[in-house]
Structure formats: C-alpha cells, structure tokens
Design an enzyme around this catalytic site. Sequence first.
Site, PDB file in Angstrom:
ATOM      1  N   HIS A 320       0.858  -1.174   0.000  1.00  0.00           N
ATOM      2  CA  HIS A 320       0.000   0.000   0.000  1.00  0.00           C
ATOM      3  C   HIS A 320       0.898   1.228   0.000  1.00  0.00           C
ATOM      4  O   HIS A 320       1.812   1.322   0.818  1.00  0.00           O
ATOM      5  CB  HIS A 320      -0.904  -0.002   1.229  1.00  0.00           C
ATOM      6  CG  HIS A 320      -2.044   0.954   1.114  1.00  0.00           C
ATOM      7  ND1 HIS A 320      -1.850   2.311   1.118  1.00  0.00           N
ATOM      8  CD2 HIS A 320      -3.371   0.759   0.967  1.00  0.00           C
ATOM      9  CE1 HIS A 320      -3.024   2.909   0.988  1.00  0.00           C
ATOM     10  NE2 HIS A 320      -3.959   1.987   0.889  1.00  0.00           N
ATOM     11  N   ARG A 340      -6.563  10.058   0.100  1.00  0.00           N
ATOM     12  CA  ARG A 340      -6.225  10.574  -1.222  1.00  0.00           C
ATOM     13  C   ARG A 340      -7.463  10.808  -2.078  1.00  0.00           C
ATOM     14  O   ARG A 340      -7.487  11.740  -2.878  1.00  0.00           O
ATOM     15  CB  ARG A 340      -5.259   9.630  -1.944  1.00  0.00           C
ATOM     16  CG  ARG A 340      -3.815   9.821  -1.503  1.00  0.00           C
ATOM     17  CD  ARG A 340      -2.906   8.808  -2.152  1.00  0.00           C
ATOM     18  NE  ARG A 340      -3.242   7.454  -1.732  1.00  0.00           N
ATOM     19  CZ  ARG A 340      -3.140   6.383  -2.495  1.00  0.00           C
ATOM     20  NH1 ARG A 340      -2.721   6.487  -3.729  1.00  0.00           N
ATOM     21  NH2 ARG A 340      -3.464   5.204  -2.014  1.00  0.00           N
TER      22      ARG A 340
END
Lengths: 533, 224
Positions: A320, A340
């Site tokens: 990740h 994000r």
Amino acid sequence: MAIYTNEMLESMKKVEAARAVNVTLDPRRMTAEEKDTLLKTYHPDYKEGEFTNLQIGPNKGDKVPLELAAILQANPRIDPEKVDLSNPDYDVDVLIIGGGGAGASAAIEANNGGANVMIVTKLRMGDANTMMAEGGIQAADKPNDSPAQHFLDAYGGGHFAAKKELVYKLVTEAPEAIQWLNDLGVEFDKAPDGTMITTHGGGTSRKRMHAAKDYSGAEIMRTLRDEVLNRGIPVVDFTAAIELIKDDKGAVAGAVLLNMETKEILIAKAKTVIIATGGAGRMHYQGFPTSNHYGATADGLVLGYRAGAKLLYPDTLQYHPTGAAFPEQTFGALVTEKVRSPGAMLNNANGEAFMNPLETRDVSAASIIRECSDRGNGVHTPEGVGVWLDTPMIEIKGGEGTIEKRIPAMLRMFAKYDIDIRKEPILVYPTLHYQNGGIDITTDGMSCVENLFVAGEAVGGIHGRNRLMGNSLLDIIVFGRNAGRNAAAKAKDVTVGKLNLDHVSAYKKEMEEAGIHSDIVSPKLLPDYRRHK
Amino acid sequence: MENMVHVFLMGKMYEVPSSLTIMKAIEYAGYQLIRGCGCRNGFCGACATVYRIKGDPELKACLACQTKVEDNMYIAMLPGFPLVKQIYDIEKVRPDETIMMQLYPEIYSCIGCNACTKACPQGLNVMQYIAYAQRGEYEKCAEESFDCVMCGICSSRCPAGISHPQVAMLARRLNGKYIAPKSQHLADRVQEIKEGKFEGMIEDLMGKPLSEIQELYNTREIEK
Ligand SMILES: Cc1cc2nc3c(=O)[nH]c(=O)nc-3n(C[C@H](O)[C@H](O)[C@H](O)COP(=O)(O)OP(=O)(O)OC[C@H]3O[C@@H](n4cnc5c(N)ncnc54)[C@H](O)[C@@H]3O)c2cc1C
Ligand code: FES
C-alpha cells in the site's frame, strides 16, 4: 509526544508554503509505458533476488517470495504417523477455517443452505484483516456506472492477468452483495434521500466506493459476526487449523486443529472444508512493515499446498503506497486511500506534488519508492524515510469538518500522538498490505482438490496481479457467500471415507527426495516479536 | 542510549524503552501474545487494558496497541471481558422501544455515574448512547456509538451490569436495516442485473482480444 527532527520541520514548511498552489493542481496521469518502466525499476515484486523457484509441490518451478518458499517447503507441526484420527472431536458438514469476513459470509450462507457448519479461528472471530479495512467496498450501482465498467477497471488494474470468469462474478454480484449487507443492518454512508455516497479509489473510473465512514470493514465484520452468533453457528476460537485431513478417496475431509494456548490437538471431520484464512502481511516480505492483523501469516496457502492445491500469482504482493512512516508507534499502519480520494496530494521533501495521487496502488508505491531512493527527495524519519501526504488539503477542498466526518479513525490515530491531520501533513511510505495471489479456484469456489473450497484473501486470480481498493471487501462477500452455498450443497452428496494424513507424509518424502532440509515448521500461525537478547 | 521506563506487567517489573506502545513493551519484555492482540492498530478491541500510574489513585483504561508506556505504569490486560450478547432474529425484530426492554432491560438500571464514558478508549459518549437506546432513538444511538471497537472496558466499569457494546450493536443494525433511508438506485441495479441487462455488454467485452481491452482500459474516461 511526536518529536519531529529539524529536517522534517524544514520540509513541512515547504509543503505548507506550496499548498495554496498545489491545491489547484491536477498532476497528469502517467502513460502506460511510463507506468511499466516505473514498476519494473522500483516495485518490490520485480526485485529478482527476493524470489526463488519452488522445488516441489503443485507449483514446482514457479517463482515465490523467499519467505513464502521457506514456509511452503517446511516441516509440518505434527507427525502425520502419530495423530489419532479415529475419534474426531468435531463432526460437521462444512468446516470453515478462519473467522474474518469471508469465513463469516460463508458460514451464514452454508447455514442458509441447511448445513451443519462450524468456524474455527486462530484468534477471536473478527481479529482479522476485514476488521481493519477503512476505505470501502466497490459496486457499480450508480446510473453512470455499469458492471462492464467495473470489469474494465478491475481487469485492467490487475494488469489483465485475472481470471475473467471470476471478475465477471465479482462485478455482476457486487450490487447484490451491498444489498445483502445493508439488509443485515450494515450502515453505509448515504445521502438523506438514500443515495449511497460513493467516491473514487485508486484505479476506479467511476465513483463506486461505498463506505461506512472509515470503519467500513469494522462495520461489516461486526455485523456479520453478530449474525453468525445470532444463528447459533459454533465458533471455536483461539484454535488454528494446522493441517488438512483427507479421506481414502483423496478428497479433503477435515482438519487437524491446535488450541493456541493449551497446545491440545483436536480433530475436525467434515464433508467439505472452506479455507478463509486471509493474507500474509505478517510474513514481512522483503522486510516491509505491514498494515495487516496479527495472524496474517499465509497459513491457508501452506495447508492447501501440502494437500495438493495449486497457487496462482503467489509472487505478487500489494504494497500500500501510504503506510504511516511517522511517528514510530504507528509505523506500517495503514493511512487509508480515503485520504487521497478526496484530494490530499503526495508531496516530496521539497513540497512538490510529484504524482497524481489517484494512480493505482502498485504505481503509487513504486513512485514513492523512486522519490525516496534514486531521486533523493524523501524526508528522513527515525525509522526510515517517507513523503508527505498533505491532509490539510482535504479541509480546503471539502470544507472544514470533512476530515472528522469522513475519516475519523485517521484523525484519532494521529491525534493520539499529538498530530492534528487537519492542520499538519503526515509522512507515509509503502507498507505490505495485501496478498494478490493465493489458491486457484473455479467459479464454484473450489480448488483443484476435491471438497476443498477457498474464499477471501487466500484466493488467487480474482484480482490478477494487483487488486484495487474496495474490490477485496467485495470479493470476501461475493466469493465467501458463494463458497458457503456451494460447500453446503456439495456436502449433501458426500460420504466421508477413512480419514488419513497420507498427503502430509508424501509431502515430507518429496521434500527429502528434493534434498530440502528445513528447520522451520509451518504454518507459522503468529509472528514472533519478542526481543531476543 | 534509548530512554527507558519501568513498567509493571501483571505486577512484575520490566525496563522498556519509553517510545513503545504497551503492546510492544509486553513483547519487548519477552512475552508472546496470543490473547489481547488482534489487529494491532486500534480496530478490533482485543487489547483492552487497565492501568494505574504510581502515586495516582485513578484507574485508567486504554487499548494496549494505541497507548505509549509511561514510567511506573501498573498494567493489567482485560482480554475477553464477559459481555452479554442476546440472540435475536434481525428479520423479526422491529426498531421500537420494546425490543431493548426485551433484550437488554438492564439499560434502564443505568444510575448515570458516567464511568463508562470516562473509561472509553475511543472517547465515545457511552452513557449518552445508552440514554438514546433507552428512549428507542436508535439512529442517534448508532451515530454516537459508531466508532465502538467493542473492547468491553465500559462494561467492566458499569455498576448496573450493562453490556454497552452489544446494546449499540443492536441499535446500529436496527438503524442500518430499518431506519436509514432505502437506496432506490441499488434496488434498481440489482433488478437490472437479474433481468440480464448487462450480460451482453460484459460478455462482449470479455470476448475481445487483449490488445483491444487494453486500449479500452488505457483510454477510458474517468469521472471527475
Ligand atoms: C488495514 C487494511 C485496510 C484495508 N482496507 C480495505 C478497503 O478499504 N477496501 C477493501 O476492499 N479491502 C481492504 N483491505 C483488504 C481486506 O480488508 C482484506 O483483504 C479482507 O478483509 C480479507 O478478508 P478474509 O476474510 O479473506 O481474511 P481476514 O479478514 O484476514 O480473516 C482471516 C481469518 O482467518 C484466521 N486464520 C488465519 N489462519 C488461520 C488458521 N491457520 N486457522 C484458523 N484460523 C486462521 C485469522 O485469524 C482471521 O480471523 C484492507 C486490509 C487491511 C489490512
Ligand atoms: S489489537 Fe486491535 S485494538 Fe488493539
């Protein structure tokens, strides 16, 4: 509490200074060729020295991480000649190994199918990766979206390597999976008129990420657990499966169990078995930290492999892009992609927004690794290095209060160390997150070994070589239910023959013949974090 | 040299680095955790812990994976605190006041001491959500209790014997299933799929040569 170094403080000032401009940017996406070169140069999956070829078993000759090879080609925890199988402690139709989201979904459907079903799980039910998922779950249920569009995203995001028929099942059964969860009482984020609030995740072309704040997995897991308990499905906790049992017809017919505390060995006989043991983050491949729960040690792959199940893409792991790099206490913990998706930008040490924050995970991870290595634009931390994730941008873009409303778990995690992510950016670096590969299955959820079903993160092939955010929570529901249904139906026609562990003996012999001498026993069950002086 | 502190694990003293969480300190001291450790990141509630700091009479509670050690900390874990979970059929219950009365009548014995709220490691207003549950205001109870990790610390402090996390669990399921608005677009899509509306579209896509699928993927339009 969190003590920044001078280098970190100086760099943070640059990020703050650049924020007003950065917030207006939409950095261009990389071209297919750029991504390709980036991945080959910087993604951990491409580091040749970190892999080896298996010498025995169904995937002989295939490439796997060194750490995985070491547990696949290791000794069993029991002496197969000495285990007494004649008086099983449990005798059920369907035995489910693993009490995460896939196991719980399977149990509920097997119970619906009229089977006598039992779950064994290594820790407590819900001590699982499912509990930790923050971001959300995908389903194409909006008018501007379709299962075909979802297919394209998932299949492309997985580098066109997934088994198409599995992706087909994943995307066409997605809306129904959401409905099923909602009907069980899962609280999805909705607008006042009932419209699901959906957002983007890395690699999605439509906003189809459904969430329950940033406790999506926890909300799903606790609801499924509650339902399993309401149905009176027995859950044997703190008990690990350490070997599968077969019958004289060569079909899987149960498992050898180990009480994690008393070390007592127990025998479970079953007509069908479902492996739902989840991922492998605690294997710490290539020394990476991990976002995974304590028991994510690839046990299911070991059990299945010894019994003859074939693995698919065991060489692809998901790192990740945004694991916490600071403060030390949070090292490796996940910073959800939901940071994000509403617009937080990735900045290097100079405050430059060096990439579009919504590239797929493998591309983002490789890009951060490039920034911190060859380009020398990383920020040094006491544990290593990282780049900034500019969280205050979320408040600028979404309005004040967005962080508290949408990502409360993140706010809380950093607040514990006196970092207010509404005002300060945070440092991130890739963390080992997801096992893309796993045991190969057909659309009915069965492996190539008779009566051995597999569901959830232990499966390989649904996500090809890279999984998109939100497609794993989806797959554990779709394929968990599928395995439960089919295992229950199959159990109706099974008469179990004489139990044996001949495959374990045979595997030991194969190891000897290949000249493999290992002092490791597997499955690993738990990592060992004790300090050894 | 690392800054070290003294901690007392179930009464026994160990010297550990001050930067560690309680969970890592226990491992540093040489214990392999089996109970009391699940997600290691504040989501599962396996690591409920109580402690006292020498000289301070107050009993504090926390999640061991989320809390740093302090000097002279006396630590005991509470894994598997016995919560009462009542059995019910989600299809048959209804979101009215009588259901709490039936399943969790002890919530009406709350004496308002607020010990639950003070102990909650998630900083939830536990007593308030129990008050909402008493009044059958399940939507509010669900919202107020949403971040609960079901560690059970609140219940360990409750003189009335309430299993707060289970009460909240029921309220959230009632809210999610019966009270929250229905999603029409979801029901429509499920129906469309049942009718086979998308089959042709996907099969068509799946049948294309790889290069064509790649082209479609690389040039697909991305919703703003
Ligand atoms: C921090 C984090 C965030 C994530 N966020 C998202 C997200 O936003 N969206 C998304 O789609 N996906 C997300 N994922 C991925 C997703 O949550 C997991 O892939 C998925 O939940 C796995 O479910 P599972 O049931 O297969 O495995 P798990 O939920 O891990 O359950 C496996 C269970 O098996 C048990 N077990 C293991 N070995 C044995 C054994 N030998 N014997 C008995 N029991 C055993 C384990 O203890 C555990 O209870 C995230 C993952 C993590 C770690
Ligand atoms: S181990 Fe899960 S909350 Fe601490």
